[in-house]
Design a protein around this motif. Structure first.
Motif: not given
Length: 365
Positions: A69-82
């Motif tokens: 439905d046009g909603v995006a999901v961003v998971e911080m851990a994927s880009a800036s994770g420990l």
């Protein structure tokens, strides 16, 4: 195991006892790592890989979830994770959230107008400074120079220039999946509570806490937003505060966002039994964790709920008002790597035996 893998193993176990039953799988999460995958699996979305700036400035391949439905999901851990920072390189004075901002840019470029941002598992303590810089904000020192990456540099923040911010942010609805309520600063703040696990010594914790307090003062003066005391502003090294400062984001309990997006209420309606679980069920489960959120929905619908756990911790015996039963899956003493590898088998076996017990009691007849 991903949430979808756990669902599949649960179904296989229960199907052995109830072969004619109808099973509905709803992969769940609470805003931490795995939220993106759970939502994509639950909503039949897709994942695209995007090269972004990692927490130490090196390129990393991150994931962007796109729902039907046009909603995006961003998971911080994927880009800036420990998990992206080797233990010997962990230093929250220099790690950046720029990559998370770049994922949001990638979502904007795909035309989305609504975003779910899961902010668990961060390696950073920069209050979203890198996130903001990726989206066009300028964080300047007293000489008008752009601040370098990292939380320590915020001590030199003199002025925030929002004139170059991406105009598409104004029309972007951002729901932030946040499962903590820490303030930005102080003994319960981002630096004191989460800094040590990111590599901060006591001296560095004090340095970063002061830098975040200064950041909040400049934000209030230049952007007119008072973020320091807001519950959740200390989440993800202060990214919670940064999102409130630089966007019109709303901080929400992660599990509630997933419940809404995965249509859990509809899935539970009319069910005879709900089965949920997590790696360890303990006293903290009651504080907004996935199984507790699922149990609330099930109980509101009058459906019994069972929790299946990797293991039980302190306080698990206090959850009788939450779950009809809590069942651990480990069948023998073994090294952790063996136990983890046997997860699918153990989940399936446990659910098979629970199903047989239910049949003995007349359930499903």
């Amino acid at each position: 195991m991903t949430a979808a893998e756990v669902c599949a193993a649960m179904e296989a176990g229960f199907r052995a006892a109830f072969p004619a039953a109808r099973f509905v799988r709803v992969p769940m999460a609470d805003g931490g790592e795995g939220t993106l995958r759970s939502l994509v699996d639950a909503r039949a979305g897709r994942i695209e890989r995007v090269t972004v700036t990692g927490p130490l400035g090196r390129p990393v391949e991150a994931e962007l979830g796109l729902l039907p439905d046009g909603v995006a999901v961003v998971e911080m851990a994927s880009a800036s994770g420990l998990g992206l920072v080797p233990p010997f390189e962990r230093d929250p004075r220099v790690t950046t959230t720029r990559g998370t901002g770049e994922l949001v840019l990638a979502a904007l470029e795909r035309g989305v107008r609504s975003l779910i941002l899961a902010i668990g598992g961060s390696a950073t303590n920069d209050a979203g400074a890198g996130f903001a810089q990726a989206l066009g904000f300028k964080l300047l020192d007293a000489e008008g120079r752009e601040l370098p990456s990292g939380g320590a540099a915020l001590a030199r923040l003199h002025r925030i220039d929002a004139s170059g911010a991406d105009p598409r942010l104004a029309g972007l609805a951002i729901n932030v999946a946040c499962d903590v309520d820490n303030p930005l600063c102080g003994p319960a703040g981002a630096s004191a509570v989460y800094g040590p696990q990111k590599g901060a010594s006591p001296g560095v914790v004090a340095e970063l806490d002061a830098a975040l307090a200064h950041f909040a003062i400049v934000v209030r003066r230049d952007l007119g937003r008072d973020v320091a005391g807001v519950p959740g502003s200390g989440a993800a090294g202060g990214l919670g505060a940064g999102l409130l400062a630089f966007t019109d984001a709303e901080l929400r309990r992660g599990v509630q966002i997933v419940i809404d997006e995965a249509r859990l209420v509809d899935a539970v309606a009319g069910a005879d039994l709900v089965v949920t679980g997590e790696g360890r069920v303990d006293g903290q489960t009651r504080r907004g964790k996935t199984p507790f959120g699922v149990a609330q929905i099930a109980r509101a619908a009058g459906v019994p709920v069972i929790a299946v756990a990797g293991c039980l911790g302190d306080g698990a015996d206090t959850l009788a008002d939450v779950f009809g039963a809590v069942i651990p899956i480990v069948d023998r003493l073994a090294p952790l790597d063996e136990v983890l590898a046997a997860g699918p088998v153990n989940v399936e076996r446990t659910c098979r035996e629970v199903g047989r017990l239910l049949r003995l009691g007349g359930f499903g007849r």
